[in-house]
Design a protein around this motif. Structure first.
Motif: not given
Ligand code: NAD
Length: 334
Positions: A62-74, A92-100
Motif C-alpha cells: 500500500t506504500f505508494d498511496n502515501i502520495k495522497d497523504n499530506p501529513d507526511i513530509d519525508v 520520490a515518485k510519491a512526491g515525498k522527500h527521502v532519507i536513505c
C-alpha cells in the motif's frame, strides 16, 4: 525557522529503525508520524508507542498511496541495502522527500538512478550519515579547515566488528550487496573524505577471507584499502567483519594530528588533537541528525559536511573502485 516539525515516516522497523525512532522522541524539529512495515504486529506496537494514526501506516503493497497523504513530509528508508534503490525511487515518485540509510545503494549505477529520480520528482534525497553532525567530528573538520594540522599527509581509518549470526541479511550478497565494506568499511571511506577534505583519485585494495562458509562468494570479510588524494595525501584503511575494538580514525598533517577512538560508533565519540582533548558534549547522534535534517529539508540549511544524494554517490563510486581493485589487484582510478 518553520513553525511545524518535519513529519517523518520510517520504513523498515528493524534494529536501526527502532533506534532512530527512540532518538527522535528528543527531537525539536522532527517528529515520527508514520510507518511502513510488512509486519502488522510491529505496526500495532509502534502505533501504540508513538501515537501513530491508522491513516499514516502502510505496508510494502500500500506504500505508494502515501502520495495522497499530506501529513507526511519525508520517508526514512531503513531497510536492507538492496532494497534502498526501489524504496527510495518509490518514495520520490510519491512526491515525498527521502532519507536513505547508508550505503545509499549497492553500486554507483543504482545510486545515480536514485539521485536522478529524486531530482525529477523535485524532492530532496539525504543519506543517514549521522557522523556528519557529531560534535567532536565537526570540531576536527573545523580545525582542519582552518589549517590547524597544516598540510594533510595521511589518514588511517579502521572500521570493523565481529559479526554474529551467519544467517542475517548482512551476510547475504543479494540483500547486502557485499560484506563488511558496504556495512562498516563505508565509515572509513566516508571519514577519509571528510577528514582529509578531498576526493580520492585512486584506490588499491586487498581482500582476505578466513571463513568461506560464513563469508560466501561476493561477501567480503576483510578488505584493506588505500586511497590517494589530489594533494598527495594518502589514506590506509581496514574494513572487517572479523575483529572487534576496531573503530579508529587518525589524521596526520605537517603541523599536527587528530585521533578519534571510537570514531563512528554510537558514542560517546572520544578523541584528541595535538592541541589537547576534544571536549564537545555527546548528544545522541540520531537526535541531532534528524533535527539538522529537518533544517535541511524544511529551510534549505547547508550542513558543514554534505549529506545529500551526491555525497552518497561519491562513496558508492569508491566502493565500486575498491571491489574492482580487489578483483584485479591493480590500482583503480576513481
Ligand atoms: P535490521 O535487519 O535490524 O532491520 C531491517 C528491517 O527491514 C527489518 O525490520 C525487516 O523486517 C525489514 N525488511 C523489509 N523488507 C525486508 C526484506 N525483503 N528482507 C529482510 N528485511 C526486510 O537491519 P538494520 O540494522 O536496521 O539495518 C537497516 C539499514 O540501516 C541498513 O541499510 C543498514 O546499513 C542501516 N544501518 C545504519 C546504521 C547507522 O548507524 N547509520 C546502523 C545500523 C544500520
Amino acid at each position: 525557522m518553520e513553525e511545524r516539525p518535519l513529519r517523518v515516516a520510517i520504513m523498515g522497523l528493524g534494529g536501526y529503525g527502532t533506534r532512530v525512532a527512540e532518538a527522535m522522541q528528543a527531537c525539536k524539529r522532527a517528529r515520527l508520524v508514520g510507518v511502513v512495515s510488512g509486519t502488522p504486529s510491529k505496526i500495532k506496537a509502534w502505533q501504540a508507542k508513538y501515537n501513530i494514526p491508522d491513516k499514516n501506516c502502510y505496508n510494502y503493497e500500500t506504500f505508494d498511496n502515501i502520495k495522497d497523504n499530506p501529513d507526511i513530509d519525508v520517508v526514512y528508508v531503513i531497510t536492507p541495502n538492496a532494497l534502498h534503490h526501489d524504496h527510495v525511487i518509490r518514495a520520490a515518485k510519491a512526491g515525498k522527500h527521502v532519507i536513505c540509510e547508508k550505503p545509499m545503494a549497492l553500486n554507483a549505477k543504482e545510486g545515480q538512478e536514485m539521485v536522478d529520480a529524486c531530482e525529477q520528482a523535485k524532492v530532496k534525497l539525504l543519506v543517514g550519515y549521522r557522523m556528519h553532525f557529531e560534535p567532536k567530528t565537526l570540531e576536527v573538520v573545523r580545525l582542519r579547515k582552518k589549517n590547524a594540522f597544516g598540510k594533510i599527509l595521511f589518514f588511517q581509518g579502521l572500521s570493523g566488528f565481529e559479526i554474529g549470526d551467519p544467517n542475517q541479511w548482512r551476510l547475504n550478497k543479494e540483500l547486502a550487496g557485499g560484506g563488511s565494506l558496504m556495512d562498516i568499511g563505508i565509515y572509513a571511506i566516508n571519514g577519509a573524505r571528510y577528514m582529509v577534505g578531498e576526493e580520492p583519485i585512486w584506490v588499491t585494495a586487498q581482500e582476505t577471507k578466513t571463513d568461506k562458509q560464513k563469508f560466501k562468494e561476493g561477501v567480503d570479510e576483510t578488505i584493506q584499502f588505500q586511497m590517494g588524494f589530489p594533494s598527495g595525501a594518502l589514506a590506509s584503511c581496514l574494513s572487517t567483519y572479523s575483529m572487534n575494538n576496531l573503530d579508529r580514525f587518525f589524521l596526520n598533517g605537517e603541523e599536527g594530528f587528530a585521533e578519534l577512538q571510537p570514531s563512528t560508533g554510537y558514542g560517546p565519540i572520544e578523541g584528541r588533537t595535538h592541541l589537547g582533548p576534544l571536549n564537545q558534549a555527546h548528544k545522541t547522534h540520531q537526535t541531532i541528525q534528524m533535527d539538522e535534517m529537518a533544517g535541511i529539508i524544511m529551510n534549505g540549511n547547508k550542513p558543514v559536511v554534505p549529506v545529500d544524494g551526491a555525497e552518497g554517490l561519491r562513496d558508492l563510486r569508491i566502493i565500486d573502485a575498491i571491489y574492482r581493485a580487489c578483483q584485479s589487484g591493480q590500482k583503480v582510478s576513481v
